[in-house]
Design a protein around this motif. Structure first.
Motif, mmCIF file in Angstrom:
data_model
loop_
_atom_site.group_PDB
_atom_site.id
_atom_site.type_symbol
_atom_site.label_atom_id
_atom_site.label_comp_id
_atom_site.label_asym_id
_atom_site.label_seq_id
_atom_site.Cartn_x
_atom_site.Cartn_y
_atom_site.Cartn_z
ATOM 1 N N VAL A 6 0.868 -1.174 0.000
ATOM 2 C CA VAL A 6 0.000 0.000 0.000
ATOM 3 C C VAL A 6 0.906 1.225 0.000
ATOM 4 O O VAL A 6 1.771 1.367 0.858
ATOM 5 N N THR A 7 0.703 2.106 -0.981
ATOM 6 C CA THR A 7 1.458 3.352 -1.064
ATOM 7 C C THR A 7 0.484 4.495 -0.823
ATOM 8 O O THR A 7 -0.488 4.652 -1.570
ATOM 9 N N PHE A 8 0.735 5.264 0.229
ATOM 10 C CA PHE A 8 -0.125 6.398 0.555
ATOM 11 C C PHE A 8 0.363 7.626 -0.200
ATOM 12 O O PHE A 8 1.552 7.927 -0.198
ATOM 13 N N HIS A 9 -0.573 8.335 -0.828
ATOM 14 C CA HIS A 9 -0.215 9.507 -1.630
ATOM 15 C C HIS A 9 -0.601 10.818 -0.947
ATOM 16 O O HIS A 9 0.195 11.746 -0.913
ATOM 17 N N ARG A 10 -1.822 10.886 -0.447
ATOM 18 C CA ARG A 10 -2.302 12.137 0.156
ATOM 19 C C ARG A 10 -3.240 11.844 1.316
ATOM 20 O O ARG A 10 -3.957 10.859 1.312
ATOM 21 N N PHE A 11 -3.225 12.778 2.256
ATOM 22 C CA PHE A 11 -4.164 12.775 3.371
ATOM 23 C C PHE A 11 -4.815 14.153 3.414
ATOM 24 O O PHE A 11 -4.111 15.167 3.355
ATOM 25 N N HIS A 12 -6.124 14.219 3.469
ATOM 26 C CA HIS A 12 -6.848 15.485 3.558
ATOM 27 C C HIS A 12 -7.702 15.429 4.815
ATOM 28 O O HIS A 12 -8.576 14.571 4.940
ATOM 29 N N ALA A 13 -7.432 16.323 5.762
ATOM 30 C CA ALA A 13 -8.187 16.323 7.016
ATOM 31 C C ALA A 13 -9.030 17.589 7.115
ATOM 32 O O ALA A 13 -8.587 18.685 6.758
ATOM 33 N N GLU A 16 -13.367 16.225 11.845
ATOM 34 C CA GLU A 16 -13.286 14.825 12.256
ATOM 35 C C GLU A 16 -13.335 13.856 11.078
ATOM 36 O O GLU A 16 -13.617 12.677 11.244
ATOM 37 N N ARG A 17 -13.034 14.346 9.877
ATOM 38 C CA ARG A 17 -12.970 13.490 8.682
ATOM 39 C C ARG A 17 -11.588 13.582 8.054
ATOM 40 O O ARG A 17 -11.018 14.658 7.927
ATOM 41 N N VAL A 18 -11.092 12.421 7.645
ATOM 42 C CA VAL A 18 -9.814 12.350 6.939
ATOM 43 C C VAL A 18 -10.037 11.541 5.664
ATOM 44 O O VAL A 18 -10.621 10.453 5.710
ATOM 45 N N VAL A 19 -9.591 12.081 4.540
ATOM 46 C CA VAL A 19 -9.655 11.366 3.269
ATOM 47 C C VAL A 19 -8.242 10.917 2.935
ATOM 48 O O VAL A 19 -7.297 11.698 2.988
ATOM 49 N N VAL A 20 -8.108 9.639 2.628
ATOM 50 C CA VAL A 20 -6.799 9.043 2.340
ATOM 51 C C VAL A 20 -6.801 8.533 0.903
ATOM 52 O O VAL A 20 -7.686 7.768 0.525
ATOM 53 N N GLU A 21 -5.821 8.956 0.121
ATOM 54 C CA GLU A 21 -5.655 8.452 -1.236
ATOM 55 C C GLU A 21 -4.461 7.509 -1.240
ATOM 56 O O GLU A 21 -3.391 7.848 -0.726
ATOM 57 N N ALA A 22 -4.655 6.316 -1.811
ATOM 58 C CA ALA A 22 -3.597 5.312 -1.792
ATOM 59 C C ALA A 22 -3.659 4.445 -3.045
ATOM 60 O O ALA A 22 -4.673 4.400 -3.738
ATOM 61 N N THR A 23 -2.561 3.756 -3.302
ATOM 62 C CA THR A 23 -2.503 2.747 -4.350
ATOM 63 C C THR A 23 -2.164 1.422 -3.691
ATOM 64 O O THR A 23 -1.251 1.356 -2.860
ATOM 65 N N MET A 24 -2.920 0.387 -4.050
ATOM 66 C CA MET A 24 -2.624 -0.959 -3.565
ATOM 67 C C MET A 24 -2.174 -1.794 -4.750
ATOM 68 O O MET A 24 -2.720 -1.691 -5.844
#
Length: 75
Positions: A6-13, A16-24
């Motif tokens: 899993v490669t994490f690209h971005r986190f947007h907070a 109380e919400r966090v959006v995580v963009e990743a590639t698996m």
């Protein structure tokens, strides 16, 4: 499935919400390579993870069990 990464690209907070963009990526049971982008929405309450919703492509379960060369992932 093996060799899962899993490669994490971005986190947007925001609050109380966090959006995580990743590639698996992984090697499937039929020896094909699989790689795709995912988006997770994490809801936090009282400092703890309350809910995680994942938005991702669907991989047919028979693909994970197929013998080499019998199945391929198509967009």
């Amino acid at each position: 499935m093996r060799d899962l990464t899993v490669t994490f690209h971005r986190f947007h907070a925001d609050g109380e919400r966090v959006v995580v963009e990743a590639t698996m990526a992984a090697t499937l049971a039929n020896a094909d390579h699989y790689s795709d982008d995912y988006c997770f929405v994490v809801e936090i309450r009282d400092g703890l993870v309350h809910r995680v919703r994942g938005h991702s492509p669907r991989v047919p379960s028979d693909l994970l069990r197929s013998p080499p060369g019998k199945t391929s992932i198509r967009p």
